[in-house]
Scaffold this motif. Structure first.
Motif, PDB file in Angstrom:
ATOM      1  N   LYS A 130       0.800  -1.136   0.095  1.00 45.37           N
ATOM      2  CA  LYS A 130      -0.141   0.093   0.107  1.00 45.37           C
ATOM      3  C   LYS A 130       0.999   1.335  -0.032  1.00 45.37           C
ATOM      4  CE  LYS A 130      -4.085  -1.734   2.470  1.00 45.37           C
ATOM      5  NZ  LYS A 130      -5.284  -1.165   1.553  1.00 45.37           N
ATOM      6  N   ASN A 131       2.146   1.064   0.329  1.00 44.13           N
ATOM      7  CA  ASN A 131       3.144   2.169   0.267  1.00 44.13           C
ATOM      8  C   ASN A 131       4.347   1.665  -0.307  1.00 44.13           C
ATOM      9  OD1 ASN A 131       4.347   4.551   0.566  1.00 44.13           O
ATOM     10  ND2 ASN A 131       4.560   4.113   2.886  1.00 44.13           N
ATOM     11  N   PRO A 132       4.586   2.030  -1.334  1.00 40.53           N
ATOM     12  CA  PRO A 132       6.082   1.486  -2.132  1.00 40.53           C
ATOM     13  C   PRO A 132       7.219   2.610  -1.733  1.00 40.53           C
ATOM     14  CG  PRO A 132       4.517   2.381  -3.906  1.00 40.53           C
ATOM     15  CD  PRO A 132       3.716   2.204  -2.608  1.00 40.53           C
ATOM     16  N   LYS A 133       6.837   3.719  -1.240  1.00 41.94           N
ATOM     17  CA  LYS A 133       7.830   5.119  -1.148  1.00 41.94           C
ATOM     18  C   LYS A 133       8.980   4.521  -0.524  1.00 41.94           C
ATOM     19  CE  LYS A 133       8.131   9.735  -0.020  1.00 41.94           C
ATOM     20  NZ  LYS A 133       7.348  10.962   0.634  1.00 41.94           N
ATOM     21  N   PRO A 134       9.108   3.736   0.683  1.00 41.20           N
ATOM     22  CA  PRO A 134      10.139   3.624   1.468  1.00 41.20           C
ATOM     23  C   PRO A 134      11.261   2.858   0.469  1.00 41.20           C
ATOM     24  CG  PRO A 134       8.574   3.188   2.921  1.00 41.20           C
ATOM     25  CD  PRO A 134       7.970   3.231   1.524  1.00 41.20           C
ATOM     26  N   MET A 135      10.641   2.062  -0.663  1.00 45.64           N
ATOM     27  CA  MET A 135      11.815   1.508  -1.558  1.00 45.64           C
ATOM     28  C   MET A 135      12.160   2.103  -2.763  1.00 45.64           C
ATOM     29  SD  MET A 135      12.155  -1.720  -0.471  1.00 45.64           S
ATOM     30  CE  MET A 135      12.758  -2.862  -1.826  1.00 45.64           C
ATOM     31  N   ILE A 136      11.424   3.186  -2.989  1.00 47.62           N
ATOM     32  CA  ILE A 136      11.712   4.052  -4.361  1.00 47.62           C
ATOM     33  C   ILE A 136      13.146   4.389  -4.447  1.00 47.62           C
ATOM     34  CG2 ILE A 136      11.125   6.086  -5.554  1.00 47.62           C
ATOM     35  CD1 ILE A 136       8.888   4.082  -5.563  1.00 47.62           C
ATOM     36  N   ALA A 137      13.810   4.959  -3.365  1.00 52.65           N
ATOM     37  CA  ALA A 137      14.988   5.239  -3.614  1.00 52.65           C
ATOM     38  C   ALA A 137      16.197   4.243  -3.607  1.00 52.65           C
ATOM     39  CB  ALA A 137      15.510   6.364  -2.471  1.00 52.65           C
ATOM     40  N   SER A 138      15.524   2.829  -3.433  1.00 50.77           N
ATOM     41  CA  SER A 138      16.609   1.882  -3.403  1.00 50.77           C
ATOM     42  C   SER A 138      16.276   0.863  -4.796  1.00 50.77           C
ATOM     43  CB  SER A 138      16.644   0.770  -2.253  1.00 50.77           C
ATOM     44  OG  SER A 138      16.732   1.783  -1.109  1.00 50.77           O
ATOM     45  N   LEU A 139      15.542   1.263  -5.799  1.00 46.39           N
ATOM     46  CA  LEU A 139      15.019   0.413  -6.668  1.00 46.39           C
ATOM     47  C   LEU A 139      16.319   0.035  -7.482  1.00 46.39           C
ATOM     48  CD1 LEU A 139      12.039   1.992  -8.182  1.00 46.39           C
ATOM     49  CD2 LEU A 139      11.969   0.064  -6.778  1.00 46.39           C
ATOM     50  N   THR A 157      -6.251   2.994  -2.654  1.00 39.30           N
ATOM     51  CA  THR A 157      -7.709   3.129  -2.150  1.00 39.30           C
ATOM     52  C   THR A 157      -7.952   4.619  -1.638  1.00 39.30           C
ATOM     53  OG1 THR A 157      -7.536   2.086  -0.309  1.00 39.30           O
ATOM     54  CG2 THR A 157      -8.526   0.823  -1.988  1.00 39.30           C
ATOM     55  N   PRO A 158      -9.407   5.200  -1.890  1.00 36.14           N
ATOM     56  CA  PRO A 158      -9.486   6.711  -1.475  1.00 36.14           C
ATOM     57  C   PRO A 158      -9.928   6.750  -0.090  1.00 36.14           C
ATOM     58  CG  PRO A 158     -11.221   6.134  -3.013  1.00 36.14           C
ATOM     59  CD  PRO A 158     -10.258   4.828  -2.910  1.00 36.14           C
ATOM     60  N   TYR A 159      -9.896   5.672   0.853  1.00 34.99           N
ATOM     61  CA  TYR A 159     -10.246   5.872   2.358  1.00 34.99           C
ATOM     62  C   TYR A 159      -9.739   6.863   3.007  1.00 34.99           C
ATOM     63  CZ  TYR A 159     -12.813   1.494   0.613  1.00 34.99           C
ATOM     64  OH  TYR A 159     -13.284   0.575  -0.133  1.00 34.99           O
ATOM     65  N   GLY A 160     -10.191   6.870   3.933  1.00 38.30           N
ATOM     66  CA  GLY A 160      -9.682   8.223   5.132  1.00 38.30           C
ATOM     67  C   GLY A 160      -9.035   7.339   6.204  1.00 38.30           C
ATOM     68  N   LYS A 161      -8.619   8.254   6.972  1.00 38.89           N
ATOM     69  CA  LYS A 161      -7.831   7.817   8.253  1.00 38.89           C
ATOM     70  C   LYS A 161      -8.747   6.983   9.234  1.00 38.89           C
ATOM     71  CE  LYS A 161      -3.841   9.361   7.207  1.00 38.89           C
ATOM     72  NZ  LYS A 161      -2.692   8.571   6.777  1.00 38.89           N
ATOM     73  N   ASP A 162      -9.989   7.128   9.191  1.00 41.20           N
ATOM     74  CA  ASP A 162     -10.961   6.231   9.920  1.00 41.20           C
ATOM     75  C   ASP A 162     -11.224   4.857   9.453  1.00 41.20           C
ATOM     76  OD1 ASP A 162     -11.922   7.215   7.343  1.00 41.20           O
ATOM     77  OD2 ASP A 162     -14.181   6.678   7.925  1.00 41.20           O
ATOM     78  N   MET A 163     -10.425   4.567   8.068  1.00 39.52           N
ATOM     79  CA  MET A 163     -10.525   3.100   7.680  1.00 39.52           C
ATOM     80  C   MET A 163      -9.059   2.851   7.462  1.00 39.52           C
ATOM     81  SD  MET A 163     -13.220   2.138   7.742  1.00 39.52           S
ATOM     82  CE  MET A 163     -12.769   0.484   7.339  1.00 39.52           C
ATOM     83  N   GLU A 164      -8.055   3.588   7.293  1.00 41.80           N
ATOM     84  CA  GLU A 164      -6.809   3.398   7.048  1.00 41.80           C
ATOM     85  C   GLU A 164      -5.799   4.208   7.681  1.00 41.80           C
ATOM     86  OE1 GLU A 164      -7.508   1.741   2.344  1.00 41.80           O
ATOM     87  OE2 GLU A 164      -6.493   3.547   2.676  1.00 41.80           O
ATOM     88  N   PRO A 165      -5.694   4.194   8.816  1.00 37.25           N
ATOM     89  CA  PRO A 165      -5.081   5.218   9.822  1.00 37.25           C
ATOM     90  C   PRO A 165      -3.487   5.338   9.506  1.00 37.25           C
ATOM     91  CG  PRO A 165      -6.302   3.382  11.241  1.00 37.25           C
ATOM     92  CD  PRO A 165      -6.219   2.960   9.781  1.00 37.25           C
ATOM     93  N   ASN A 166      -2.742   4.255   9.074  1.00 38.18           N
ATOM     94  CA  ASN A 166      -1.315   4.536   8.807  1.00 38.18           C
ATOM     95  C   ASN A 166      -1.132   4.663   7.506  1.00 38.18           C
ATOM     96  OD1 ASN A 166      -0.925   4.874  11.762  1.00 38.18           O
ATOM     97  ND2 ASN A 166      -1.147   2.709  11.807  1.00 38.18           N
ATOM     98  N   LYS A 191      -8.977  -1.191   9.111  1.00 36.35           N
ATOM     99  CA  LYS A 191     -10.116  -1.776   9.885  1.00 36.35           C
ATOM    100  C   LYS A 191     -10.642  -3.157   9.220  1.00 36.35           C
ATOM    101  CE  LYS A 191     -11.024   1.304  13.221  1.00 36.35           C
ATOM    102  NZ  LYS A 191      -9.958   2.199  13.146  1.00 36.35           N
ATOM    103  N   TYR A 192     -10.246  -3.153   7.563  1.00 32.90           N
ATOM    104  CA  TYR A 192     -10.861  -4.385   7.079  1.00 32.90           C
ATOM    105  C   TYR A 192      -9.756  -5.692   7.013  1.00 32.90           C
ATOM    106  CZ  TYR A 192      -8.370  -1.468   3.584  1.00 32.90           C
ATOM    107  OH  TYR A 192      -7.466  -0.869   3.028  1.00 32.90           O
TER     108      TYR A 192
END
Length: 307
Positions: A56-65, A80-89, A256-257
């Motif tokens: 869900k977050n490839p950013k930490p790997m981008i600099a090391s590709l 997905t376009p859910y908010g922090k209520d569903m995807e806190p982090n 949450k899911y």
């Protein structure tokens, strides 16, 4: 051999340093979640047919590709376009799309796929919301991927504990989603897929065979595979999962899911046991542990030309 990093946790998001250390060392260990057996896999680009990422977050790997360039790869990124209520982090979808684009630019459009999953319906996240947001996202991602897989929420016991107000998406709602998403996808040359959802949406041009089929991986690596019958297949879809090096109850996204985490208390406990220098994602190999080395060959078909 196919290595899968993401069916149990999100390694690029939270354990990228560990994975890069394992690649430097040339091997990785994983503990079977059902019987505690430890398996050791080589991380050798000559043997690994494909290194598969689900994140869900490839950013930490981008600099090391560039450190992964020796490996044939396939990336499956959930946006997905859910908010922090569903995807806190989970970072906001706009930030994840930026990372997605960088991945695609570095690896090539055929090696990066988009997942819009899971879809659930609520007062806040209603049908109109999904249709509007999918249109907005597809208009930006159409030049960076060839396909998008959707699926609808599964009400596992873990999901119901963490998301007690969840409910199944009705067949009528699924049909509306299928019809509207397919219209949008066609405008942006995106092939729509489902996985373990039956064939209901095939009438709208969806491919319901699965998200990570042999064909998908072959297109990503540009090679034909000759995988023994039944190998890597663990569900009723046509997906092949490879050797998973992750661990359940370790993902800090806190969705949450989520089906992979029992609860965040256990996740945080396991996080404290993580050592980026250990061959295991969680904990260390201890005296008395039996480590079984897996010697699995490459399944690339050298006799057949890839077209």
């Amino acid at each position: 051999m196919i290595i899968n990093t993401g069916s149990r946790t999100d390694i690029p998001a939270f354990f990228s340093k560990w994975l890069l250390n394992r690649i430097d060392e040339g091997s990785v260990c994983t503990r079977n979640p059902y019987n505690d057996d430890i398996y050791k896999y080589p991380l050798d680009s000559k043997i690994i047919d494909c290194l598969c990422f689900c994140t869900k977050n490839p950013k930490p790997m981008i600099a090391s590709l560039d450190k992964l360039d020796d490996f044939r790869q396939y990336w499956f990124v959930t946006i997905t376009p859910y908010g922090k209520d569903m995807e806190p982090n989970v970072p906001g979808y706009k930030n994840v799309m930026k990372s997605f684009k960088k991945l695609s630019e570095h690896l090539g459009i055929g090696k990066v796929s988009w997942r819009y999953d899971p879809i659930f319906i609520s007062e806040k996240y209603n049908l109109d919301f999904h249709i509007e947001m999918f249109d907005k996202m597809a208009s930006e991602l159409g030049d960076y991927t060839n396909d998008c897989t959707i699926s609808f929420i599964d009400l596992y016991q873990k999901v119901l504990r963490n998301f007690p107000n969840s409910k199944e998406v009705t067949q009528d709602e699924q049909l509306i989603i299928g019809r509207e998403f397919s219209k949008t996808a066609n405008e942006h040359n995106i092939k729509m897929k489902t996985c373990v959802e039956g064939t209901l949406l095939d009438q709208f041009g969806f491919d319901s065979r699965g998200c990570m089929t042999q064909e998908v991986i072959e297109k990503a690596i540009g090679k034909n595979l000759k995988i023994p019958k039944g190998k890597y297949r663990i569900r009723e879809c046509d997906c092949i999962f490879g050797r998973d090096i992750g661990a359940y109850n370790t993902c800090l996204h806190g969705c949450k899911y989520c089906y992979a985490n029992t609860n965040m208390k256990l996740v945080k406990k396991n996080q404290k046991l993580h050592n980026s220098n250990s061959p295991l994602l969680i904990g260390d190999v201890k005296e008395g542990d039996v480590v079984k080395e897996v010697r699995e060959p490459s399944y690339i078909d050298t006799q057949q030309r890839f077209i």
